[in-house]
Design a protein around this motif. Structure first.
Motif, short mmCIF file in Angstrom:
data_model
loop_
_atom_site.label_atom_id
_atom_site.label_comp_id
_atom_site.label_asym_id
_atom_site.label_seq_id
_atom_site.Cartn_x
_atom_site.Cartn_y
_atom_site.Cartn_z
N GLY A 33 48.88 -45.69 15.51
CA GLY A 33 48.44 -46.42 14.33
C GLY A 33 49.41 -47.54 14.01
O GLY A 33 50.25 -47.92 14.84
N SER A 34 49.36 -48.07 12.81
CA SER A 34 50.19 -49.23 12.46
C SER A 34 51.68 -48.89 12.46
O SER A 34 52.51 -49.73 12.82
CB SER A 34 49.77 -49.76 11.08
N ALA A 35 52.05 -47.65 12.07
CA ALA A 35 53.47 -47.28 12.05
C ALA A 35 54.05 -47.23 13.46
O ALA A 35 55.14 -47.75 13.71
CB ALA A 35 53.66 -45.94 11.35
N THR A 36 53.32 -46.61 14.39
CA THR A 36 53.83 -46.54 15.76
C THR A 36 53.78 -47.91 16.43
O THR A 36 54.63 -48.22 17.27
CB THR A 36 53.03 -45.51 16.59
N ASP A 37 52.78 -48.74 16.07
CA ASP A 37 52.75 -50.10 16.60
C ASP A 37 53.99 -50.88 16.15
O ASP A 37 54.58 -51.63 16.93
CB ASP A 37 51.49 -50.83 16.13
N ALA A 38 54.38 -50.71 14.88
CA ALA A 38 55.58 -51.39 14.38
C ALA A 38 56.83 -50.91 15.12
O ALA A 38 57.73 -51.70 15.43
CB ALA A 38 55.73 -51.14 12.87
N PHE A 39 56.88 -49.63 15.43
CA PHE A 39 58.01 -49.07 16.18
C PHE A 39 58.07 -49.67 17.58
O PHE A 39 59.15 -50.07 18.05
CB PHE A 39 57.85 -47.55 16.26
N GLY A 109 49.57 -60.75 14.63
CA GLY A 109 48.47 -59.91 14.18
C GLY A 109 48.86 -58.89 13.13
O GLY A 109 47.99 -58.25 12.53
N PHE A 110 50.16 -58.72 12.88
CA PHE A 110 50.63 -57.74 11.89
C PHE A 110 50.43 -58.27 10.47
O PHE A 110 50.59 -59.47 10.22
CB PHE A 110 52.11 -57.42 12.10
N SER A 111 50.15 -57.35 9.57
CA SER A 111 50.14 -57.71 8.15
C SER A 111 51.58 -57.97 7.70
O SER A 111 52.54 -57.64 8.40
CB SER A 111 49.53 -56.59 7.32
N ALA A 112 51.73 -58.53 6.49
CA ALA A 112 53.08 -58.82 5.98
C ALA A 112 53.89 -57.53 5.84
O ALA A 112 55.08 -57.50 6.18
CB ALA A 112 52.98 -59.54 4.63
N ASP A 113 53.26 -56.46 5.38
CA ASP A 113 53.97 -55.18 5.23
C ASP A 113 54.38 -54.61 6.58
O ASP A 113 55.51 -54.10 6.75
CB ASP A 113 53.09 -54.16 4.49
N SER A 239 49.37 -57.24 19.28
CA SER A 239 49.47 -57.20 17.81
C SER A 239 48.16 -57.66 17.18
O SER A 239 47.91 -57.36 16.00
CB SER A 239 50.63 -58.08 17.34
N MET A 240 47.34 -58.36 17.94
CA MET A 240 46.04 -58.83 17.44
C MET A 240 44.90 -57.90 17.86
O MET A 240 43.73 -58.19 17.59
CB MET A 240 45.79 -60.25 17.94
#
Length: 424
Positions: A33-39, A109-113, A239-240
Motif C-alpha cells: 500500500g502507500s506506506a510500503t511504497d513510501a518505504f 505520483g505521491f500525494s503531499a503526505d 509512483s504513478m
C-alpha cells in the motif's frame, strides 16, 4: 572452490532466503500500500549508490588485491575503507538534509503526505549506503583472500537476526521499524567484517595502490552511476501506478536480484580471482576453460530456477503470504511481475561472470560503455512499456535490458581475448 567451498552454496542460499524473508515479513505484516511504497521509494537513492559502490569496488579491488601479500591487502583495505567511508558519509548527510526536495521531485505520483513520509523514512535509510559501501571494501578484501564462506556466514547472522527483530517490531512501530532495520543491518555487518583487516597498518604504499585502483574505477564510476539509476527510473514511473504496485515490483526485483547475486557469487565471483591470475600469467587456455565451465553452470542453474518459478511460484507465494495482509490479487500480481522480470535472474547471474571476465583482464571500459548504451535504449523502452502495460511493462523492459547487455558483452569477449593474446 576448494576447501570450504561445499559450505558456500548452502550459506549463500540461506542468505537469499533470509533477504527475501525480510521483504516478505514487511509485506505480510503490513500489506502492500502507500506506506510500503513510501518505504521502497525512500530506499531508492541509498540502494542506487550502495549498488554502485558494490559493483565498482568489487569489480576493481578483487582482481587488484588477488595474489598480493596479506599485509599489503590489509594496508590497502584500511586506506580504502577510510576513504570510502568519508565520501559516503558526507553524501548520506547531504541526502538527509535535502530529503524533502528530492522525495517530492523523484516520485511525482505521491500525494503531499506520502512524499513527506517518504522523506522522513529516507533520513533514516540514507546512512545505510555509507555502511554498505564500506562493506564493499571489506568484502573485496575477503574475496581476494578466498574467504567467501566468512562473508556469507556473517551476512546470514546479521540478516537472519534482522528478520526476526523486524517480525516483532513492525506491529508496534510500523514501517519506520523497517527503515531502522535497513540501516542497522548494514552497520552491524560492517562491524562484524571489520576484523578481517586486522590492526591498522602503515599506509604509505596503500596510497600508491589506491591511485592504481582509482585509474580502474574512473571509467566504471560514471557508467555505474548512470545505469544503476534504473531503480530511480522504475520507481519514478511506479509512483504513478496503483498503490502497492511499487512494493510488489520491488519484491519481484529483490527476489531475482538476490537469486542472480547468489548464483553469481557462488559460480561467478569465486572465479574472478583465478581468472585474474590466469590473465596475469598469460594462461589464456586456462582462462577460457574456467570461464566456459562456470558459464555453463550458471546458465543451467538460472534456467532451472525460472522453470520452477513458472510451475510452482504462485502456489509457493500463496503459502508464504496467504495468511498475512496480502490479498489473493496481490499474490497473483506479484507472481506475474516475477515471471515478466525473469530475465533479471536468467541473465543477471550470467552477467556477473561475463563482466567479471573483462575485469579480470583489467578491462573496465567495455562493460561500462556497453551497459551505458543498453541502459539508454531501455529508458525509452521502459517509459513506453509503462504507458502500455503498467508495472508489467516495466518488468518486461527490465528483463530485456539484462538480456541485451549480457548477450552483447558475451559476444564481444572472444575478440577481447584475441587482443589480449596478441599484445603479449
Amino acid at each position: 572452490m576448494p576447501g570450504a567451498g561445499g559450505l558456500l552454496l548452502p550459506l549463500a542460499a540461506l542468505n537469499l532466503a533470509a533477504a527475501f524473508l525480510v521483504q516478505l515479513v514487511v509485506l505480510a505484516r503490513i500489506g502492500p500500500g502507500s506506506a510500503t511504497d513510501a518505504f521502497m521509494a525512500a530506499a531508492t537513492l541509498p540502494q542506487m549508490l550502495a549498488g554502485m559502490a558494490s559493483a565498482v569496488l568489487g569489480s576493481v579491488l578483487v582482481p587488484m588485491l588477488a595474489g598480493e601479500s596479506g599485509e599489503q591487502q590489509s594496508s590497502d583495505g584500511w586506506f580504502l575503507l577510510l576513504a570510502v567511508g568519508a565520501i559516503f558519509l558526507a553524501a548520506a548527510a547531504l541526502l538527509s538534509l535535502t530529503a524533502d526536495s528530492w522525495a517530492g521531485w523523484l516520485f511525482p505520483g505521491f500525494s503531499a503526505d506520502a512524499a513527506r513520509f517518504c522523506a522522513d523514512l529516507a533520513r533514516i535509510q540514507v546512512f545505510s549506503m555509507a555502511f554498505a559501501a564500506m562493506n564493499s571494501v571489506l568484502v573485496a578484501v575477503c574475496y581476494a583472500r578466498g574467504q567467501f564462506v566468512r562473508v556469507e556466514a556473517i551476512t546470514l547472522l546479521v540478516v537472519g537476526t534482522s528478520a526476526g527483530i523486524l517480525y516483532f517490531s513492525l506491529p508496534i512501530h510500523g514501517i519506520v521499524a523497517a527503515a531502522w532495520t535497513v540501516t542497522l543491518t548494514a552497520l552491524f555487518q560492517m562491524l562484524l567484517l571489520l576484523p578481517a583487516l586486522g590492526r591498522p597498518r602503515q599506509m604509505g604504499s596503500a596510497a600508491r595502490n589506491a591511485s592504481q585502483a582509482w585509474k580502474r574505477i574512473r571509467p566504471l564510476l560514471a557508467g555505474n552511476i548512470y545505469h544503476k539509476s534504473d531503480v530511480v527510473i522504475d520507481r519514478y514511473l511506479l509512483s504513478m501506478a496503483g498503490a502497492g504496485d511499487m512494493t510488489l515490483f520491488a519484491l519481484a526485483q529483490q527476489f531475482h536480484g538476490a537469486a542472480a547475486g547468489l548464483f553469481g557469487k557462488v559460480w561467478g565471483n569465486t572465479a574472478i580471482p583465478d581468472l585474474a591470475v590466469c590473465a596475469k600469467r598469460g594462461d589464456m587456455p586456462g582462462f577460457v576453460g574456467l570461464y566456459r565451465r562456470r558459464l555453463a553452470i550458471l546458465a543451467l542453474v538460472g534456467g532451472a530456477c525460472y522453470i520452477l518459478l513458472l510451475i510452482a511460484g504462485q502456489p509457493a507465494l500463496a503459502l508464504l503470504l496467504g495468511h498475512g495482509k496480502t490479498s489473493a490479487g496481490d499474490i497473483a500480481t506479484l507472481w506475474q511481475l516475477m515471471v515478466a522480470s525473469g530475465g533479471v535472474l536468467l541473465f543477471g547471474c550470467v552477467g556477473v561472470l561475463v563482466a567479471g571476465a573483462y575485469y579480470a583482464l583489467g578491462d573496465t571500459r567495455t562493460p561500462t560503455y556497453l551497459s551505458m548504451a543498453s541502459f539508454t535504449l531501455f529508458v525509452a523502452v521502459k517509459y513506453f512499456a509503462f504507458q502500455s502495460f503498467g508495472a508489467i511493462g516495466v518488468a518486461l523492459a527490465a528483463s530485456g535490458y539484462f538480456a541485451v547487455n549480457t548477450l552483447f558483452l558475451a559476444g564481444l569477449l572472444p575478440a577481447r581475448l584475441r587482443n589480449k593474446v596478441g599484445t603479449r
